[in-house]
Design a protein around this motif. Structure first.
Motif, PDB file in Angstrom:
ATOM      1  N   SER A  96     -56.511  41.335  58.600  1.00 34.36           N
ATOM      2  CA  SER A  96     -55.680  40.213  59.194  1.00 34.36           C
ATOM      3  C   SER A  96     -54.411  40.803  59.498  1.00 34.36           C
ATOM      4  N   VAL A  97     -53.640  41.418  58.588  1.00 33.45           N
ATOM      5  CA  VAL A  97     -52.385  41.966  58.759  1.00 33.45           C
ATOM      6  C   VAL A  97     -52.436  43.220  59.723  1.00 33.45           C
ATOM      7  N   LEU A  98     -53.344  44.004  59.513  1.00 34.43           N
ATOM      8  CA  LEU A  98     -53.613  45.196  60.613  1.00 34.43           C
ATOM      9  C   LEU A  98     -53.757  44.523  62.032  1.00 34.43           C
ATOM     10  N   THR A  99     -54.460  43.356  62.186  1.00 31.22           N
ATOM     11  CA  THR A  99     -54.777  42.783  63.400  1.00 31.22           C
ATOM     12  C   THR A  99     -53.236  42.303  63.874  1.00 31.22           C
ATOM     13  N   TYR A 100     -52.485  41.649  63.265  1.00 36.90           N
ATOM     14  CA  TYR A 100     -51.338  41.213  63.377  1.00 36.90           C
ATOM     15  C   TYR A 100     -50.197  42.411  64.117  1.00 36.90           C
ATOM     16  N   TYR A 101     -50.115  43.673  63.231  1.00 37.70           N
ATOM     17  CA  TYR A 101     -49.423  44.657  63.809  1.00 37.70           C
ATOM     18  C   TYR A 101     -50.050  45.437  64.946  1.00 37.70           C
ATOM     19  N   HIS A 102     -51.077  45.409  65.167  1.00 38.03           N
ATOM     20  CA  HIS A 102     -51.612  46.093  66.397  1.00 38.03           C
ATOM     21  C   HIS A 102     -51.206  45.158  67.599  1.00 38.03           C
ATOM     22  N   ARG A 103     -51.222  43.956  67.336  1.00 36.72           N
ATOM     23  CA  ARG A 103     -50.884  42.968  68.480  1.00 36.72           C
ATOM     24  C   ARG A 103     -49.243  43.071  68.650  1.00 36.72           C
ATOM     25  N   GLU A 152     -34.056  38.288  72.809  1.00 37.30           N
ATOM     26  CA  GLU A 152     -34.756  37.315  71.854  1.00 37.30           C
ATOM     27  C   GLU A 152     -36.366  37.715  71.683  1.00 37.30           C
ATOM     28  N   ASN A 153     -36.888  38.427  72.619  1.00 28.49           N
ATOM     29  CA  ASN A 153     -38.291  38.832  72.380  1.00 28.49           C
ATOM     30  C   ASN A 153     -38.330  39.809  71.234  1.00 28.49           C
ATOM     31  N   ILE A 154     -37.209  40.814  71.416  1.00 31.67           N
ATOM     32  CA  ILE A 154     -37.224  41.646  70.150  1.00 31.67           C
ATOM     33  C   ILE A 154     -37.077  41.006  68.792  1.00 31.67           C
ATOM     34  N   ASP A 155     -35.967  39.943  68.929  1.00 30.85           N
ATOM     35  CA  ASP A 155     -35.786  39.262  67.803  1.00 30.85           C
ATOM     36  C   ASP A 155     -37.133  38.429  67.021  1.00 30.85           C
ATOM     37  N   GLN A 156     -37.934  37.942  67.964  1.00 32.87           N
ATOM     38  CA  GLN A 156     -39.241  37.217  67.620  1.00 32.87           C
ATOM     39  C   GLN A 156     -40.199  38.357  67.022  1.00 32.87           C
ATOM     40  N   ILE A 157     -40.366  39.422  67.559  1.00 33.89           N
ATOM     41  CA  ILE A 157     -41.154  40.381  67.071  1.00 33.89           C
ATOM     42  C   ILE A 157     -40.836  40.879  65.537  1.00 33.89           C
ATOM     43  N   ILE A 158     -39.326  41.098  65.198  1.00 27.40           N
ATOM     44  CA  ILE A 158     -39.030  41.414  64.097  1.00 27.40           C
ATOM     45  C   ILE A 158     -39.170  40.210  62.994  1.00 27.40           C
ATOM     46  N   LEU A 159     -38.948  39.091  63.513  1.00 30.07           N
ATOM     47  CA  LEU A 159     -39.355  37.987  62.884  1.00 30.07           C
ATOM     48  C   LEU A 159     -40.791  37.965  62.221  1.00 30.07           C
ATOM     49  N   ARG A 173     -47.099  32.529  62.475  1.00 28.89           N
ATOM     50  CA  ARG A 173     -47.047  33.811  62.958  1.00 28.89           C
ATOM     51  C   ARG A 173     -47.707  33.831  64.389  1.00 28.89           C
ATOM     52  N   LEU A 174     -48.960  33.187  64.382  1.00 26.18           N
ATOM     53  CA  LEU A 174     -49.651  33.180  65.925  1.00 26.18           C
ATOM     54  C   LEU A 174     -48.833  32.513  66.738  1.00 26.18           C
ATOM     55  N   GLU A 175     -48.237  31.408  66.660  1.00 30.77           N
ATOM     56  CA  GLU A 175     -47.245  30.691  67.541  1.00 30.77           C
ATOM     57  C   GLU A 175     -46.063  31.507  68.033  1.00 30.77           C
ATOM     58  N   ILE A 176     -45.506  32.244  66.920  1.00 29.28           N
ATOM     59  CA  ILE A 176     -44.423  33.053  67.303  1.00 29.28           C
ATOM     60  C   ILE A 176     -44.883  34.209  68.278  1.00 29.28           C
ATOM     61  N   LYS A 178     -47.299  34.231  70.343  1.00 28.98           N
ATOM     62  CA  LYS A 178     -48.041  33.633  71.520  1.00 28.98           C
ATOM     63  C   LYS A 178     -46.664  33.346  72.473  1.00 28.98           C
ATOM     64  N   GLU A 179     -45.782  32.785  71.907  1.00 30.87           N
ATOM     65  CA  GLU A 179     -44.511  32.529  72.464  1.00 30.87           C
ATOM     66  C   GLU A 179     -43.770  33.722  73.066  1.00 30.87           C
ATOM     67  N   ALA A 180     -43.413  34.595  72.187  1.00 25.21           N
ATOM     68  CA  ALA A 180     -43.022  35.951  72.479  1.00 25.21           C
ATOM     69  C   ALA A 180     -43.816  36.675  73.453  1.00 25.21           C
ATOM     70  N   SER A 181     -44.987  36.813  73.359  1.00 26.64           N
ATOM     71  CA  SER A 181     -45.823  37.375  74.629  1.00 26.64           C
ATOM     72  C   SER A 181     -45.838  36.801  76.016  1.00 26.64           C
ATOM     73  N   ASN A 182     -45.770  35.234  75.884  1.00 24.83           N
ATOM     74  CA  ASN A 182     -45.774  34.509  77.119  1.00 24.83           C
ATOM     75  C   ASN A 182     -44.394  34.941  77.871  1.00 24.83           C
ATOM     76  N   ARG A 183     -43.258  35.039  77.016  1.00 27.97           N
ATOM     77  CA  ARG A 183     -41.782  35.189  77.622  1.00 27.97           C
ATOM     78  C   ARG A 183     -41.934  36.678  78.204  1.00 27.97           C
ATOM     79  N   MET A 184     -42.514  37.557  77.571  1.00 26.95           N
ATOM     80  CA  MET A 184     -42.552  39.057  77.776  1.00 26.95           C
ATOM     81  C   MET A 184     -43.264  39.006  79.363  1.00 26.95           C
ATOM     82  N   GLU A 185     -44.504  38.369  79.319  1.00 31.60           N
ATOM     83  CA  GLU A 185     -45.114  38.367  80.645  1.00 31.60           C
ATOM     84  C   GLU A 185     -44.358  37.708  81.708  1.00 31.60           C
ATOM     85  N   GLU A 186     -43.541  36.787  81.371  1.00 30.24           N
ATOM     86  CA  GLU A 186     -42.916  36.306  82.272  1.00 30.24           C
ATOM     87  C   GLU A 186     -41.420  36.937  82.931  1.00 30.24           C
ATOM     88  N   ASN A 187     -40.925  37.773  81.831  1.00 29.13           N
ATOM     89  CA  ASN A 187     -39.806  38.658  81.989  1.00 29.13           C
ATOM     90  C   ASN A 187     -40.132  39.963  82.993  1.00 29.13           C
TER      91      ASN A 187
END
Length: 223
Positions: A96-103, A152-159, A173-176, A178-187
């Motif tokens: 599970s953690v490995l999946t998070y880190y890959h993402r 802010e995106n980097i902050d969320q990744i580090i969080l 974790r999944l919500e964070i 998801k939100e960071a990923s969406n913002r990155m795509e928008e940026n």
């Protein structure tokens, strides 16, 4: 004053005024991205090694289980059953953690792509005589806004990375992520669209067919 947390460190960077502000922001983000990617790579390597060990232990247990007779299985002690269960639980946690880190690494590399898009276009625009100083200042202002959003995106990744040391739930974790990923795509989308609009503006200001073709090649415009 820009405050960007990097692992256990916090960087305090005084940003200059004017059109060079986004350059300073970009350098800070670039340094932060490198540190995050390196840290994540090390985590992934350790987790992969741990996963291999657990998988081997799992296979050993399964082989032993297949050799047991039904009567022997029924006579297992609680300790034996718990040991077997603990191996599976631990393996699930590691995967599970490995999946998070890959993402998270994918997101971090996406952030690096945003920076590269910015740096390439900004260098071209600064050398393009079709833009006035005022227009370059405006472009710099837009870039500053996009890059500040990147902080802010980097902050969320580090969080999320640091959350594995806390009791944060998987849902949080999944919500964070998801939100960071969406913002990155928008940026990234906003940045590419903004760069294309400026490139097309430069092409429109060309004074000859040859110059038009040259600018299209420089900015990678096919149509």
């Amino acid at each position: 004053m820009l405050i960007l947390p990097i692992s256990a460190m916090t960087l305090f960077v005084s940003l200059p005024e004017g059109a060079t502000a986004q350059l300073a922001i970009a350098e800070v983000i670039k340094a932060g991205i490198k540190k995050v990617i390196k840290a994540i790579d090390l985590k992934i390597q350790r987790l992969q090694n741990q996963t291999i060990w657990l998988q081997n232990a799992q296979k050993t247990l399964e082989n032993q289980l297949s050799k047991l007779k039904l009567t022997e299985i029924a006579d297992w002690t609680d300790r034996q059953r718990n040991l077997y269960k603990n191996y599976y639980d631990e393996l699930w946690k590691v995967k599970s953690v490995l999946t998070y880190y890959h993402r998270i690494k994918e997101m971090t590399e996406k952030q690096a792509a945003i920076l590269e898009e910015y740096r390439t276009a900004w260098q071209l625009f600064q050398q393009d005589e079709h833009f006035t100083p005022e227009e370059l200042a405006y472009i710099a202002k837009v870039y500053t806004g996009i890059l500040e959003a990147s902080v802010e995106n980097i902050d969320q990744i580090i969080l999320v990375v640091n959350s594995f040391k806390t009791q944060m739930s998987d849902a949080a974790r999944l919500e964070i992520i998801k939100e960071a990923s969406n913002r990155m795509e928008e940026n990234h989308t906003d940045l590419k669209q903004f760069n294309r609009e400026n490139a097309l503006l430069s092409v429109q200001r060309a004074k000859s067919t040859d110059e038009t073709q040259r600018l299209k090649e420089i900015y990678g415009i096919d149509d």
